[in-house]
Write a protein that holds these residues in place. Structure first.
Motif, short mmCIF file in Angstrom:
data_model
loop_
_atom_site.label_atom_id
_atom_site.label_comp_id
_atom_site.label_asym_id
_atom_site.label_seq_id
_atom_site.Cartn_x
_atom_site.Cartn_y
_atom_site.Cartn_z
N HIS A 11 12.46 13.15 -27.04
CA HIS A 11 12.66 13.89 -25.80
C HIS A 11 14.16 13.86 -25.49
O HIS A 11 14.70 12.81 -25.11
CB HIS A 11 11.85 13.27 -24.66
CG HIS A 11 10.40 13.08 -24.99
ND1 HIS A 11 9.45 14.06 -24.81
CD2 HIS A 11 9.74 12.02 -25.53
CE1 HIS A 11 8.27 13.62 -25.20
NE2 HIS A 11 8.42 12.39 -25.65
N SER A 13 17.72 15.20 -23.67
CA SER A 13 18.29 15.80 -22.46
C SER A 13 19.80 15.73 -22.56
O SER A 13 20.39 14.63 -22.49
CB SER A 13 17.81 15.06 -21.20
OG SER A 13 16.40 15.15 -21.05
N HIS A 65 13.27 8.58 -25.75
CA HIS A 65 13.98 9.37 -24.74
C HIS A 65 15.48 9.15 -24.91
O HIS A 65 15.98 8.02 -24.85
CB HIS A 65 13.55 8.97 -23.33
CG HIS A 65 12.10 9.25 -23.04
ND1 HIS A 65 11.65 10.47 -22.58
CD2 HIS A 65 10.99 8.48 -23.19
CE1 HIS A 65 10.34 10.43 -22.44
NE2 HIS A 65 9.91 9.24 -22.80
N THR A 149 17.36 20.78 -22.47
CA THR A 149 16.28 19.79 -22.40
C THR A 149 15.16 20.27 -23.32
O THR A 149 14.62 21.36 -23.11
CB THR A 149 15.75 19.63 -20.96
OG1 THR A 149 16.83 19.23 -20.11
CG2 THR A 149 14.65 18.59 -20.90
N GLU A 151 12.13 19.06 -26.69
CA GLU A 151 11.44 18.08 -27.53
C GLU A 151 11.57 18.52 -28.99
O GLU A 151 11.41 19.69 -29.30
CB GLU A 151 9.95 17.98 -27.17
CG GLU A 151 9.67 17.33 -25.83
CD GLU A 151 8.18 17.14 -25.60
OE1 GLU A 151 7.39 17.61 -26.45
OE2 GLU A 151 7.81 16.54 -24.59
#
Length: 501
Positions: A11, A13, A65, A149, A151
């Motif tokens: 994930h 960002s 993350h 952002t 995945e």
């Protein structure tokens, strides 16, 4: 728990850009200082880099993350905000970057290969950068653009020269343990090997790597057992080695049937038809195993496959196998084209992207798509009328308004750009400078009179005009005051008589 992970979901960002600053220089004895708001800093991006010292995606399994730092906002006195720090993420050689839907984004092969997977957002411009001859002191600034952002799925496909395939308990782990310094787990039950094992083998002047692919059984290519999870590790191998158990205790199994079953799964997986193959008849240290190997060897050679009889316990025939593998790997390397040096791909930001498209959706909304127009909308502060007017002027100069009118849009038609939807109002006048943060073109016409106008009207109603006052001349003629040259006092005799009585 196994310490080998070959598939993870990340994930990501990227950092957001910092907002621009709205500031006007105010200093004693220095009037008309002008705008001095600085620009916001750019957000940090995320870049993947191949590190040959890594062999697993285990770290990402525990920390999926990943977020880069944001850019800071601009400040007064023409001070720009700091850029966010770019984040470098190291991945093993052979990592494939995919979308959750399975679309391949990048194939990371070779030391030093880089790929920017998430781009940081642009920093917004301050009002000092937005000033021009028409807007000398802008009362607005651009907002920072959000960073990417998303995945992504990372899949590791081992970069090995030789791939060992075969049924569980065929002796693949034992074989790789005596050929190299690898120390895999070895036991006498099926599915002992739960993760691929890699080893480095030296054969004279040749050095090559061997990968043990676990869990191949009938139906592995369709998800049965463990094969589907690890078949990807043989895609990059130069040579495939069938390890057959010459001393299989199961009555219903024999080396030829095992070979046919594994070949069927490899064909179902696809892409391995032209790969060179060798056959290893393992466990000939057992008397029954040696006899069975001598029986099936002629039929295997008739199929055109080199056959080697070995024993991982006594190491019989191991030297011949190692040198044969080295020779096969060398031939495959010579047949391959010379490797090219890793090329650095520069992807500059699109600063003059003029392209946009307009289409009408099923609900009658005019949808405008384009990298530049969508970025303008994201960086506009819709709580500031002057910023909205500036956006309208930019869209007009780009040709969006003319294209909307050509598509049939009229005043009040719904228009969507990015995640913003509004009623379109064409520009009917040029920008006129006014108080900071305002735009007279966006002011609504108020037909209700102001408080001062209402007070003046009340006063006017209370005072009689000259045309409402009457005047009686001496001859009894009645006229207005405005018609008389000189006002005359009129005596009412009737009132006097009434008073006397």
């Amino acid at each position: 728990m196994a310490t080998f992970v070959d598939r993870v979901v990340l994930h990501l960002s990227a950092g957001d850009g910092g907002h621009g600053c709205v500031s006007v220089r105010r200093e004693k004895f220095k009037p008309l200082g002008g705008p001095d708001g600085g620009n916001g800093g750019h957000g940090g991006g995320i870049t993947l880099v191949v590190d040959p010292q890594l062999h697993t995606l285990l770290d990402f399994h525990f920390h999926p993350h990943i977020k880069a730092s944001n850019g800071t906002g601009g400040m007064g006195a023409n001070r720009d905000g700091a850029n966010g720090k770019d984040l470098v993420v190291y991945v093993p050689d052979g990592t494939v970057v995919q979308t959750p839907e399975g679309e391949v984004i990048a194939d990371m092969i070779g030391e030093g290969t880089t790929f920017e997977v998430a781009r940081g957002g642009r920093g917004g411009r301050g009002n000092a950068s937005l000033a021009n001859t028409r807007r000398k002191v802008p009362g607005f600034a651009e907002l920072g653009e959000p960073g990417d952002t998303l995945e992504v799925v990372l899949e590791l496909k081992s970069v090995a020269d030789v791939g060992l395939v075969g049924f569980p308990s065929a002796g693949k782990s034992s074989l790789i343990s005596v050929m190299s310094a690898a120390k895999p787990k070895i036991a006498d039950y099926p599915f002992t090997t739960l993760v691929p094992n890699l080893g480095v083998v030296q054969a004279g002047d040749q050095t090559f790597t061997v990968a043990d692919v676990p869990g191949l059984i009938p139906g592995a290519a369709t998800g049965k057992g463990l094969g589907l999870e690890f078949l990807r590790h043989i895609e990059r191998t130069s040579v495939l080695v069938h390890v057959l158990d010459a001393a299989a205790p199961e009555i219903e199994r024999d080396p030829l049937a095992d070979l046919d079953a594994i070949e069927k799964e490899l064909a179902a997986y696809g892409g391995l038809e032209e790969r060179p193959r060798l056959v290893v008849l393992n466990k000939i240290d057992i008397p029954d195993g040696r006899d069975l190997a001598e029986m099936v060897r002629p039929e295997l050679e008739a199929r055109g496959m080199p056959v080697y009889e070995v024993s991982a316990i006594t190491r019989e025939g191991l030297k011949e196998l190692v040198y044969a593998l080295g020779q096969a790997v060398a031939q495959h390397r010579l047949a391959k084209p010379a490797p090219e040096a890793t090329r650095t791909v520069v992807r500059p930001r699109a600063v003059d992207e003029k392209g946009f498209t307009i289409e009408v959706d099923g609900e009658g909304v005019f949808v405008v798509r384009g990298a530049q127009v969508e970025r303008w909308v994201r960086q506009t502060n819709f709580e500031n009328d002057e910023a909205i007017g500036y956006l309208g002027d930019r869209l007009d100069r780009l040709g969006v308004e003319a294209a909307l009118a050509k598509q049939g849009a009229t005043a009040g038609s719904p228009v969507r750009i990015g995640d913003r939807e509004f009623d379109w109002q064409p520009n009917t006048a040029d920008y006129v400078s006014g108080p900071r943060g305002t735009d007279v073109r966006l002011e609504e016409v108020d037909t209700r009179p102001s408080a001062a106008a209402r007070l003046a009207a009340r006063k006017a109603r209370r005072v009689r005009g000259d045309d409402e006052l009457l005047h009686m001349a001496e001859d009894g003629t009645v006229s207005s005051v405005s018609m008389a040259s000189k006002p005359v006092l009129v005596q009412d005799d009737e009132d006097d008589l009434t008073t006397a009585e």
